[in-house]
Each structure stands twice: as C-alpha cells, then as structure tokens.
Write an enzyme that holds these catalytic residues in place. Structure first.
Site, short mmCIF file in Angstrom:
data_model
loop_
_atom_site.label_atom_id
_atom_site.label_comp_id
_atom_site.label_asym_id
_atom_site.label_seq_id
_atom_site.Cartn_x
_atom_site.Cartn_y
_atom_site.Cartn_z
N ILE A 1 4.40 3.23 24.35
CA ILE A 1 4.45 3.35 25.82
C ILE A 1 5.34 4.54 26.18
O ILE A 1 6.48 4.59 25.75
CB ILE A 1 5.03 2.07 26.46
CG1 ILE A 1 4.26 0.83 26.03
CG2 ILE A 1 5.06 2.20 27.98
CD1 ILE A 1 4.87 -0.48 26.54
N GLY B 1 2.86 -9.72 9.61
CA GLY B 1 3.50 -8.42 9.45
C GLY B 1 4.19 -7.91 10.71
O GLY B 1 4.60 -6.76 10.78
N GLU C 1 10.03 -8.36 10.50
CA GLU C 1 10.54 -7.85 9.23
C GLU C 1 10.84 -9.05 8.32
O GLU C 1 10.99 -10.17 8.80
CB GLU C 1 11.86 -7.12 9.45
CG GLU C 1 11.84 -6.07 10.53
CD GLU C 1 11.07 -4.83 10.11
OE1 GLU C 1 11.01 -4.54 8.91
OE2 GLU C 1 10.49 -4.18 11.00
N ASP D 1 17.49 -5.70 18.57
CA ASP D 1 16.54 -4.58 18.72
C ASP D 1 16.24 -4.34 20.21
O ASP D 1 16.26 -3.19 20.68
CB ASP D 1 15.24 -4.93 17.96
CG ASP D 1 14.16 -3.90 18.16
OD1 ASP D 1 14.26 -2.82 17.57
OD2 ASP D 1 13.20 -4.18 18.93
N LYS E 1 17.17 -0.97 22.80
CA LYS E 1 16.22 -0.29 23.71
C LYS E 1 16.70 -0.40 25.16
O LYS E 1 16.61 0.56 25.92
CB LYS E 1 14.83 -0.90 23.54
CG LYS E 1 14.26 -0.67 22.14
CD LYS E 1 13.06 -1.56 21.87
CE LYS E 1 12.54 -1.42 20.45
NZ LYS E 1 11.60 -2.48 20.07
N1 HSE Z 1 10.62 -4.70 15.59
C1 HSE Z 1 10.22 -4.15 16.85
C2 HSE Z 1 9.39 -5.15 17.63
C3 HSE Z 1 9.39 -2.91 16.72
O1 HSE Z 1 9.10 -6.23 17.15
O2 HSE Z 1 9.04 -4.84 18.76
C4 HSE Z 1 10.19 -1.70 16.49
O3 HSE Z 1 11.13 -1.51 17.47
#
Ligand code: HSE
Length: 447
Positions: free
Chosen positions: A141, A192, A195, A206, A210
């Site tokens: 995006i 998948g 992780e 994460d 962002k």
């Molecule tokens: N692991 C992240 C997610 C993707 O599941 O959105 C990479 O930032």
C-alpha cells in the site's frame, strides 16, 4: 530506448529472501515500463547474501553475487543500496555505511527506522542522500507516499490502521470459525503468514514499528518507538470476540496515532497499538484475513482509506521498486529541495509535540466482568462508573449457565481519559462480587 536521457542507475541488493527475490523479478519483468517512467534504466547489478547459492539462482547471471554486503556498500559503481537484511544491528551498520559511502538507500526495515530512524535520516541529510522506505509500512500500500505527499495540504487529525496481516488473519479466523487464539495462530503459521517466531506480530511490536513511522509522517515529529503503547492480541479471549459481535462491533488490532490539542486538555500525540472494538459497519472493520488497511483523516480531504496486501514477495516488491523509481527520478534534484524523509523539513520536526502517555489517552472501553449472580452487583458497578463520570453506552448480561452462580456482565462506556478508567476499574475489581480481573478492550468509533 528513445526515452533514456541518462545512463542506467546501478543498484546493489542486500538480502535476497522473499522480498529481495520479488524485487529482482518485478524490476526485470517491468523493465521497459519502468524505463519509460524514469527516463533511464534501473539495473540491479550486484546482490549480496550469505546464501550465495540462493543469490546466484535469483541473479541467473544478470547480477554479480557476493557473500559480503560491505563489498556492495563500498562499490563506487553502485548508486542505490536496497537493504532487505532485516533486524536492527547488521542492517543499521550496513545502512549507515551505505550512506557514508554516498549511496541512496531503499529499505523495507520498519524495525530499523522506528528505533534508529532519527540517526539514519540525520546521517542521510548530512550526506545529501535519500532513504526511501515505502515498503516498511503496510507492504504494497503506498501509504507513506499518500501521507507524506498526497495529503500534504492537510492538517492530519488521525491515522488508524490494520498494519499487521498476521494478527488480522488470526482475528478473522477467531471470529469466522470460532477458533481459539492458539489454533488460529497455528493456521497462520501453516499458511506461511506468521513467522516461526511470531512474537513481533502477535505482541503488536511489528504494528507499533509501523504506527511509529506513520505518526512521524502525519505530525512531523521525530520517530519515538520507545514511547509507543504496545499491546498485542495474545490475551484476547474468544468470548470477547463473540460479545463484541453481539453488541455490533468487531475487534481489530489497530495502530492509532491521533493529534490531541483540545482546550484544557494535554497537547501532544497519541501513539498506541492495541486490540480495538470498532463498529461492525465501518469499512475498516470489514478488512479480513491478512489484508492491511489504513484510514487517514485530514481536515481538508476528510476520510481516506488505503487497502491492500501488507506483505508477500511481489506486493512488498511493488513498494521497493517504486522507491527505486522515486530515487532515480530525484537523483538530479537539489538535496535541499527533495521531499523530506519524514514529510516535514528536518529542522521543523516538532519536539514540542510530545507522545502522550497511555494514561492521557482519550478513548471508550469494552469492559467484561465475571460477577457473582446476586442482587446489587450491577448497581455497585454503575455507581463506581458514575462517580468517575464515565458514562455507560451499552450493557449486556447473560443469564448464568444452568447450575452456575456466576455470570458475565459486559459494558461499553463513552470516551473518558484512561487514568480515570484505570481508577474506576481498580475500584470495580475490589468489589467482593467481582470475581476476576476486569477484561478491558479499548473502543474507537472513528467518527
Ligand atoms: N509480519 C508482517 C505482517 C508483515 O504480518 O503484516 C511484514 O511487516
């Protein structure tokens, strides 16, 4: 080709995993179109990866492969370095070395920028090079470009996003199929999405990386990951998803950043990631599976929403290669007059607009209480909320299961300041008829 005004731009790629391989393929496949867009060829001429066999397979003779990333970073022939190594330490050293060698950098590394961005952008500014990072936030995006450039006429009021696909997939599975958190996580791993060590995803880290970057782009503040409030989805119970649904809400892991400057209130920026109830009718509540969506409100444009894939080889490559195009186009522009890294001129980054502590956040709540089924319980609870001037929006109480003397009460409140909610919750938990800790999930109407 007739459109080529300059010689090729030479690129060194560090890390040739999923996104690196995707970037190489997308650039090769769309080379003619991209050349028409830029006016010169962009060529990945060198690849560095510890796994040189894998790198050779991707390069297929089209780029020179090495196991030593510093060879690429120091190569005088290279104009742009793509950093797809990931993590903080090695990636930081490589990016700073690339900058020091006068290379422009394209990176997908949100962790690196959220934690060390100020140092990296400062080094780039000093050296007159660009650090482009569209792929770091919400994968394919183009949200960085939208906030930094497309909305630059606006005073941005808030940004709220589903910016982690793994957790959105897990929450969708829990709601759709009534799965437990553990079962949904196992499914995400099988497909998948997650992780092998999914901690950064499920604990909200994460998304917080962002959200931190988005806050800086929206409000012109230095990156401040250490001040971001982070709460993941690991403690969410299937029954909270069910109760939320009965009340007309969905639960999403949102990254939220909001400007606060109401008269008499604190002045600053809210920056938080946590599970959030959202009215089921909102567009963002209906973003399902591993998809991402970011909702931005600007004073002039009103509401805008951006939707797409936040991960995956080619969606992320789409952002990496777009950054290559951007950098290639800007190479000849005066460094002082390029688009600033964090949307605002560096010297104007507002140190006087602090990230507010979570206790000062202004939000509504979903509260679930396990209570003894006896007279006066609800009255005691509502009295405490009334004393704290917290207004109740909805109440749901189930009949106790047959033979049980306890039940759940679910309350939705109007907005209040978090420290007032904390004090009221502590008083509620002290009531003898309240049997367990109160489950509290923040609620955003986004209106
Ligand atoms: N692991 C992240 C997610 C993707 O599941 O959105 C990479 O930032």
């Amino acid at each position: 080709m007739g459109v080529e005004k300059f010689g090729p731009v030479r690129v060194g790629l560090l890390g040739v995993g999923t996104v690196g391989g995707g970037s190489f393929d997308v650039l090769a496949r769309n080379q003619a179109e991209i050349t028409r867009r830029v006016g010169r060829r962009i060529e990945i001429t060198r690849i560095a990866d510890l796994d040189t066999e894998r790198a050779e397979r991707v390069a297929a003779g089209r780029a020179q492969v090495t196991g030593d990333a510093y060879e690429v970073v120091r190569d005088p022939q290279i104009d742009i370095v793509i950093e797809l190594v990931g993590g903080y330490r090695i990636a930081k050293d490589l990016v700073l070395a690339a900058i020091d060698n006068g290379k422009h950098v394209v990176t997908a590394n949100k962790a690196l920028l959220a934690v060390h961005g100020n140092e990296i952008f400062e080094a780039a500014q000093r050296k007159g090079v660009m650090v482009a990072f569209e792929a770091a936030v919400a994968g394919g995006i183009p949200i960085v470009k939208a906030v930094r450039e497309g909305l630059s006429a606006n005073r941005i009021e808030w940004v709220a996003g589903i910016i982690n696909g793994t957790t959105n997939f897990i929450l969708s599975e829990m709601r759709d199929k009534g799965m437990s958190f553990d079962a949904a996580l196992a499914e995400a791993q099988r497909l998948g999405y997650a992780e092998a060590d999914p901690t950064f995803d499920i604990e909200g880290v994460d998304a917080a990386h962002k959200a931190t970057i988005l806050a800086s782009l929206a409000f012109g503040i230095p990156v401040s990951f250490d001040k971001c409030y982070v709460e993941g989805i690991t403690r969410l119970q299937a029954e909270d998803i069910r109760y939320a649904e009965q009340l007309g809400y969905r639960i999403k892991l949102l990254g939220i950043t909001r400007r606060r400057d109401e008269p008499g209130g604190p002045r600053g920026v809210e920056l938080r990631v946590h599970p959030t109830l959202i009215p089921a009718a909102r567009l963002i509540a209906n973003v399902e599976g591993a998809m991402n969506a970011v909702w931005v409100r600007g004073d002039a444009v009103g509401d805008t929403m951006y939707y797409g894939k936040g991960a995956g080889a080619e969606p992320t490559a789409s952002a990496v290669v777009a950054d290559l195009v951007d950098v290639a186009r800007m190479l000849t522009a005066d460094p002082d007059n390029r688009v600033p890294h964090l949307a605002f001129q560096t010297e104007s980054l507002a140190a006087d607009l602090p990230i507010l502590p979570i206790e000062d956040v202004h939000t509504a709540y979903y509260l679930r209480l396990r209570v003894a089924d006896e007279p006066g319980v609800l009255a005691d609870i509502t009295r405490i909320l009334a004393d704290a001037r917290i207004s109740i929006d909805a109440v749901l109480q189930r009949e106790p299961a047959r033979g049980e003397a306890e039940t759940d009460i679910v309350l939705l409140t109007h907005r209040t300041i978090e420290k007032q909610a904390n004090a009221a919750i502590a008083r509620i938990e002290a009531l003898p008829s309240v049997l367990t800790k109160v489950t509290r999930i923040r609620l955003e109407d986004l209106d």
